[in-house]
Motif scaffolding. Structure first.
Motif, PDB file in Angstrom:
ATOM      1  N   GLY A  98       0.794  -1.357   0.020  1.00 37.85           N
ATOM      2  CA  GLY A  98       0.091  -0.093  -0.171  1.00 37.85           C
ATOM      3  C   GLY A  98       0.812   1.347   0.009  1.00 37.85           C
ATOM      4  N   GLY A  99       2.177   1.258  -0.156  1.00 36.64           N
ATOM      5  CA  GLY A  99       2.929   2.352  -0.009  1.00 36.64           C
ATOM      6  C   GLY A  99       3.280   2.776  -1.355  1.00 36.64           C
ATOM      7  N   VAL A 100       4.118   3.917  -1.411  1.00 37.45           N
ATOM      8  CA  VAL A 100       4.512   4.631  -2.727  1.00 37.45           C
ATOM      9  C   VAL A 100       5.972   4.513  -2.504  1.00 37.45           C
ATOM     10  CG1 VAL A 100       4.450   6.597  -4.175  1.00 37.45           C
ATOM     11  CG2 VAL A 100       2.498   5.841  -3.014  1.00 37.45           C
ATOM     12  N   TYR A 101       6.740   4.091  -3.668  1.00 38.51           N
ATOM     13  CA  TYR A 101       8.095   4.196  -3.854  1.00 38.51           C
ATOM     14  C   TYR A 101       8.704   5.250  -4.902  1.00 38.51           C
ATOM     15  CZ  TYR A 101      13.239   2.889  -4.359  1.00 38.51           C
ATOM     16  OH  TYR A 101      14.383   3.226  -4.353  1.00 38.51           O
ATOM     17  N   VAL A 102       9.529   5.973  -4.351  1.00 42.74           N
ATOM     18  CA  VAL A 102      10.128   6.863  -5.403  1.00 42.74           C
ATOM     19  C   VAL A 102      11.776   6.923  -4.943  1.00 42.74           C
ATOM     20  CG1 VAL A 102      10.546   9.110  -6.051  1.00 42.74           C
ATOM     21  CG2 VAL A 102       8.203   8.367  -5.966  1.00 42.74           C
TER      22      VAL A 102
END
Length: 182
Positions: free
Chosen positions: A153-157
């Motif tokens: 459910g996270g976001v990776y950048v």
């Protein structure tokens, strides 16, 4: 050589075998593919699929395009899609594939995997619904952890891209002036 069912996804039928190589079994209709990998280039697709399967992500199924995956979507469900764009996110083919993924009724978390690490490309990907952006400049271990984060459910950048963009913006705003001995 193992027989492959004509009902198996196209990507599975294209996979080759060589002596002493026993690829993991493809998911059956009842199984879920945790990760769907979409890559046009056969060698890169096969290598990434095998690397991910060996990195504690055994349920990886690969396809040459979003369209091919959608043809098999009733048999191959996904909890994560990795779309390889080879640094060409502005390419019309890539834009069409991103749009197809964004238009799905049941949104599947999507990560773009790219050779480029351009902040504009990253922001565009996030604006179009991607939940992650993995540059090919990071290690396999970091990429796998980024995939797990997005699946959870996270976001990776990548921080390196944001830091580089910040430095670039600072350099543009404050150009260095050179004096000729004055």
């Amino acid at each position: 050589m193992a027989a492959i069912s004509k009902d198996a996804p196209q990507a599975t039928r294209e996979r080759s075998t060589w002596p002493g190589h026993n690829p993991p079994a493809s998911p059956t209709t009842e199984e879920l593919a945790n990760i769907v990998l979409i890559e046009r280039r056969i060698l890169i697709r096969d290598c990434l699929t095998q690397c991910l399967r060996l990195s504690a992500e055994p349920n990886v199924v690969s396809f040459p395009s979003v369209e091919k995956w959608l043809e098999a979507a009733d048999k191959v469900k996904a909890s994560l899609v990795i779309l390889c764009v080879a640094g060409q996110s502005k390419d019309p083919h890539t834009q069409r594939e991103i749009s197809l993924l964004a238009s799905l009724e049941h949104k599947v978390p999507t990560i773009l995997l790219s050779d480029a690490e351009d902040l504009d490309q990253i922001v565009d990907a996030l604006d179009q619904g991607a939940r992650g952006f993995i540059p090919t400049s990071i290690s396999l271990d970091v990429a796998v952890e980024a995939m797990r984060l997005v699946k959870a459910g996270g976001v990776y950048v990548p921080a390196s891209s944001v830091v580089a963009a910040r430095h670039s913006a600072t350099d543009t705003a404050n150009p260095k002036r050179f004096c000729n001995g004055m």
